[in-house]
Design a protein around this motif. Sequence first.
Motif, PDB file in Angstrom:
ATOM      1  N   VAL A 112       4.746  -5.169   8.342  1.00  0.00           N
ATOM      2  CA  VAL A 112       5.579  -4.045   8.787  1.00  0.00           C
ATOM      3  C   VAL A 112       5.035  -2.745   8.191  1.00  0.00           C
ATOM      4  CG1 VAL A 112       7.867  -2.989   8.575  1.00  0.00           C
ATOM      5  CG2 VAL A 112       7.662  -5.385   9.222  1.00  0.00           C
ATOM      6  N   GLY A 113       4.685  -2.752   6.912  1.00  0.00           N
ATOM      7  CA  GLY A 113       4.136  -1.557   6.273  1.00  0.00           C
ATOM      8  C   GLY A 113       2.829  -1.114   6.900  1.00  0.00           C
ATOM      9  N   LEU A 119       0.934   3.289  13.018  1.00  0.00           N
ATOM     10  CA  LEU A 119       1.620   4.117  14.012  1.00  0.00           C
ATOM     11  C   LEU A 119       1.559   5.591  13.622  1.00  0.00           C
ATOM     12  CD1 LEU A 119       4.786   2.006  14.917  1.00  0.00           C
ATOM     13  CD2 LEU A 119       2.778   2.427  16.331  1.00  0.00           C
ATOM     14  N   GLU A 120       1.707   5.870  12.351  1.00  0.00           N
ATOM     15  CA  GLU A 120       1.645   7.265  11.903  1.00  0.00           C
ATOM     16  C   GLU A 120       0.227   7.817  12.052  1.00  0.00           C
ATOM     17  OE1 GLU A 120       3.379  10.794  10.589  1.00  0.00           O
ATOM     18  OE2 GLU A 120       4.214   8.966  11.432  1.00  0.00           O
ATOM     19  N   LEU A 121      -0.771   7.032  11.692  1.00  0.00           N
ATOM     20  CA  LEU A 121      -2.156   7.461  11.886  1.00  0.00           C
ATOM     21  C   LEU A 121      -2.483   7.601  13.369  1.00  0.00           C
ATOM     22  CD1 LEU A 121      -3.967   5.344   9.151  1.00  0.00           C
ATOM     23  CD2 LEU A 121      -3.519   7.816   9.121  1.00  0.00           C
ATOM     24  N   GLY A 122      -1.915   6.709  14.186  1.00  0.00           N
ATOM     25  CA  GLY A 122      -2.109   6.800  15.635  1.00  0.00           C
ATOM     26  C   GLY A 122      -1.508   8.069  16.208  1.00  0.00           C
ATOM     27  N   ALA A 148       7.978   9.301   7.064  1.00  0.00           N
ATOM     28  CA  ALA A 148       7.237   8.124   7.542  1.00  0.00           C
ATOM     29  C   ALA A 148       6.389   7.522   6.424  1.00  0.00           C
ATOM     30  CB  ALA A 148       6.360   8.510   8.728  1.00  0.00           C
ATOM     31  N   TRP A 149       5.684   8.365   5.684  1.00  0.00           N
ATOM     32  CA  TRP A 149       4.842   7.838   4.609  1.00  0.00           C
ATOM     33  C   TRP A 149       5.680   7.289   3.463  1.00  0.00           C
ATOM     34  CZ3 TRP A 149       0.460   6.340   6.039  1.00  0.00           C
ATOM     35  CH2 TRP A 149      -0.250   7.011   7.028  1.00  0.00           C
ATOM     36  N   PHE A 150       6.831   7.886   3.199  1.00  0.00           N
ATOM     37  CA  PHE A 150       7.742   7.351   2.186  1.00  0.00           C
ATOM     38  C   PHE A 150       8.239   5.975   2.625  1.00  0.00           C
ATOM     39  CE2 PHE A 150      11.964   6.941   0.218  1.00  0.00           C
ATOM     40  CZ  PHE A 150      11.604   7.055  -1.114  1.00  0.00           C
ATOM     41  N   SER A 151       8.548   5.829   3.916  1.00  0.00           N
ATOM     42  CA  SER A 151       8.996   4.532   4.449  1.00  0.00           C
ATOM     43  C   SER A 151       7.919   3.471   4.278  1.00  0.00           C
ATOM     44  CB  SER A 151       9.359   4.660   5.926  1.00  0.00           C
ATOM     45  OG  SER A 151      10.397   5.572   6.100  1.00  0.00           O
ATOM     46  N   PHE A 156       6.206  -1.442   1.271  1.00  0.00           N
ATOM     47  CA  PHE A 156       5.262  -2.154   0.405  1.00  0.00           C
ATOM     48  C   PHE A 156       5.890  -2.503  -0.946  1.00  0.00           C
ATOM     49  CE2 PHE A 156       1.807  -0.429   3.165  1.00  0.00           C
ATOM     50  CZ  PHE A 156       1.303  -1.667   3.554  1.00  0.00           C
ATOM     51  N   VAL A 157       6.725  -1.637  -1.485  1.00  0.00           N
ATOM     52  CA  VAL A 157       7.425  -1.948  -2.739  1.00  0.00           C
ATOM     53  C   VAL A 157       8.392  -3.111  -2.514  1.00  0.00           C
ATOM     54  CG1 VAL A 157       9.109  -1.064  -4.399  1.00  0.00           C
ATOM     55  CG2 VAL A 157       7.141   0.328  -3.767  1.00  0.00           C
TER      56      VAL A 157
END
Length: 176
Positions: A112-113, A119-122, A148-151, A156-157
């Motif tokens: 998922v991470g 998706l964000e890079l896309g 988005a990057w915080f999510s 991952f955490v």
Amino acid sequence: MRALGPGSVSSFLKIILDVVYVALWIGVSVVGVLMLAALLFSFNPEMLADIAVTAGGEEIENRGPVVTLGLLAAAVYMGGVLVIVAQLRKIFATLTAGDPFHPDNVRRLRMVGLILAALELGRYAFWALSSAILPDSNAVEPSLSLTAWFSVLVVFVLAEVFREGARLRREAELTI
């Protein structure tokens, strides 16, 4: 109300994820058919006369490839969301079964991470590509989404928390 097991909040959320999963499959299929139609119609541009794509106030004559590219981006994005929902369905299935620290949940959360990051890079790649194809268009604005990057980092955490939980569960099973 309980958080785990049958009849819990997790089982209710699993049902919602099942409905979303089916809806996404339908959406991806519809976008795929539309993309195929736009690609086929690009060979005869008069068939797409009702669709107007403009860049900088000027209409683009050959609309088929532009429409196809937009639909392809939508299909890829929906496909990424479909993978995320599929992984979440599996995670919630283990929660409904009362087994939150199943070892496979770590891999699922990592997936998922990765998909969220992709998706964000896309989104950035789509902006760069659309600005190259439609140079005067401001339809897609680039912006760094900290949410988005915080999510991505949170997922991952959580994967590491689940990994540690699975390790502790294995340890407890060996001591009994």
